[in-house]
Design a protein around this motif. Structure first.
Motif, PDB file in Angstrom:
ATOM      1  N   ALA A 100       0.822  -1.295  -0.111  1.00  0.00           N
ATOM      2  CA  ALA A 100       0.041   0.026   0.061  1.00  0.00           C
ATOM      3  C   ALA A 100       1.004   1.384   0.042  1.00  0.00           C
ATOM      4  O   ALA A 100       0.566   2.301  -0.667  1.00  0.00           O
ATOM      5  N   ALA A 101       1.858   1.170   0.824  1.00  0.00           N
ATOM      6  CA  ALA A 101       2.885   2.471   0.630  1.00  0.00           C
ATOM      7  C   ALA A 101       3.643   2.568  -0.505  1.00  0.00           C
ATOM      8  O   ALA A 101       3.532   3.701  -1.149  1.00  0.00           O
ATOM      9  N   TRP A 102       3.956   1.470  -1.193  1.00  0.00           N
ATOM     10  CA  TRP A 102       4.573   1.735  -2.715  1.00  0.00           C
ATOM     11  C   TRP A 102       3.292   2.270  -3.734  1.00  0.00           C
ATOM     12  O   TRP A 102       3.508   3.006  -4.399  1.00  0.00           O
ATOM     13  N   GLY A 108       0.840   8.992  -6.211  1.00  0.00           N
ATOM     14  CA  GLY A 108       0.882  10.408  -5.963  1.00  0.00           C
ATOM     15  C   GLY A 108      -0.265  10.777  -4.675  1.00  0.00           C
ATOM     16  O   GLY A 108      -0.333  12.026  -4.452  1.00  0.00           O
ATOM     17  N   ALA A 109      -0.419   9.968  -4.058  1.00  0.00           N
ATOM     18  CA  ALA A 109      -0.858  10.296  -2.591  1.00  0.00           C
ATOM     19  C   ALA A 109      -0.018  11.218  -1.666  1.00  0.00           C
ATOM     20  O   ALA A 109       1.121  11.238  -1.999  1.00  0.00           O
ATOM     21  N   PRO A 110      -0.832  11.841  -0.928  1.00  0.00           N
ATOM     22  CA  PRO A 110      -0.025  12.673   0.067  1.00  0.00           C
ATOM     23  C   PRO A 110       1.067  11.870   0.982  1.00  0.00           C
ATOM     24  O   PRO A 110       0.808  10.682   1.218  1.00  0.00           O
ATOM     25  N   LEU A 111       2.160  12.734   1.283  1.00  0.00           N
ATOM     26  CA  LEU A 111       3.197  11.990   1.976  1.00  0.00           C
ATOM     27  C   LEU A 111       2.914  11.472   3.160  1.00  0.00           C
ATOM     28  O   LEU A 111       3.393  10.365   3.558  1.00  0.00           O
ATOM     29  N   THR A 114       1.896   7.656   3.063  1.00  0.00           N
ATOM     30  CA  THR A 114       2.974   6.909   2.561  1.00  0.00           C
ATOM     31  C   THR A 114       3.939   6.793   3.902  1.00  0.00           C
ATOM     32  O   THR A 114       4.135   5.571   4.355  1.00  0.00           O
ATOM     33  N   LEU A 115       4.258   7.731   4.651  1.00  0.00           N
ATOM     34  CA  LEU A 115       4.922   7.468   5.944  1.00  0.00           C
ATOM     35  C   LEU A 115       4.113   6.735   7.026  1.00  0.00           C
ATOM     36  O   LEU A 115       4.677   6.169   7.779  1.00  0.00           O
ATOM     37  N   ALA A 116       2.737   6.927   7.084  1.00  0.00           N
ATOM     38  CA  ALA A 116       1.978   6.230   8.205  1.00  0.00           C
ATOM     39  C   ALA A 116       2.101   4.763   7.827  1.00  0.00           C
ATOM     40  O   ALA A 116       2.294   3.682   8.561  1.00  0.00           O
ATOM     41  N   ALA A 117       1.946   4.449   6.463  1.00  0.00           N
ATOM     42  CA  ALA A 117       2.387   2.765   6.018  1.00  0.00           C
ATOM     43  C   ALA A 117       3.483   2.553   6.481  1.00  0.00           C
ATOM     44  O   ALA A 117       3.712   1.253   7.126  1.00  0.00           O
ATOM     45  N   VAL A 118       4.664   3.174   6.208  1.00  0.00           N
ATOM     46  CA  VAL A 118       6.008   2.808   6.543  1.00  0.00           C
ATOM     47  C   VAL A 118       6.063   2.870   8.185  1.00  0.00           C
ATOM     48  O   VAL A 118       6.614   1.850   8.547  1.00  0.00           O
ATOM     49  N   GLY A 119       5.566   3.744   8.930  1.00  0.00           N
ATOM     50  CA  GLY A 119       5.573   3.655  10.403  1.00  0.00           C
ATOM     51  C   GLY A 119       4.738   2.414  10.895  1.00  0.00           C
ATOM     52  O   GLY A 119       5.449   1.701  11.686  1.00  0.00           O
TER      53      GLY A 119
END
Length: 139
Positions: A100-102, A108-111, A114-119
């Motif tokens: 989902a992060a990738w 082009g979703a808000p940053l 992506t950071l929440a998924a990586v977290g």
């Protein structure tokens, strides 16, 4: 047992009242947040009360069968199977979050998404390492 069943019936009634309150809130043009909260809490109470009431009723009707199921649920083999399934599902979920992060990067979703998924991925990985060390010390 009778007390528990009465409590569960009260929970179901409270849930139904809250759901009716949500309907009234929407009809009276109250804020959507109020109706949403009442719907969520009411549905949760109604479902929890019904599930626990039906379980208590079943236990009251056939205590021997309930005891057999309780023993089977705590059997070593059943516990090992359940834990293995939870571990595999955790791995699948972990890599699903990274996918989902990738995808969020690709679309082009808000940053912050992506950071929440990586977290979440990192949090799960750190928790997994911590638990591995802890269980190795205990065993």
């Amino acid at each position: 047992m009778r007390r528990k069943k009465t409590l569960y019936i009260i929970l179901m009634a409270a849930g139904a009242v809250l759901l009716l309150g949500a309907l009234a809130a929407w009809r009276l043009s109250a804020p959507d947040k109020l109706g949403g909260m009442l719907t969520g809490v009411g549905s949760g109470l109604l479902a929890m009360g019904f599930a626990n009431w039906s379980f208590a009723r079943r236990a009251e009707r056939d205590p021997v069968q309930m005891r057999r199921e309780e023993i089977a649920a705590s059997d070593e083999r059943t516990v090992a199977i359940r834990r293995r399934a939870q571990a595999v599902s955790g791995e699948v979920l972990q890599w699903g979050v990274m996918t989902a992060a990738w995808l969020s990067i690709g679309f082009g979703a808000p940053l912050w998404i992506t950071l929440a998924a990586v977290g979440v991925f990192l949090g799960k990985s750190v928790l997994e390492l911590y638990l591995m060390v802890r269980y190795q010390r205990e065993m």
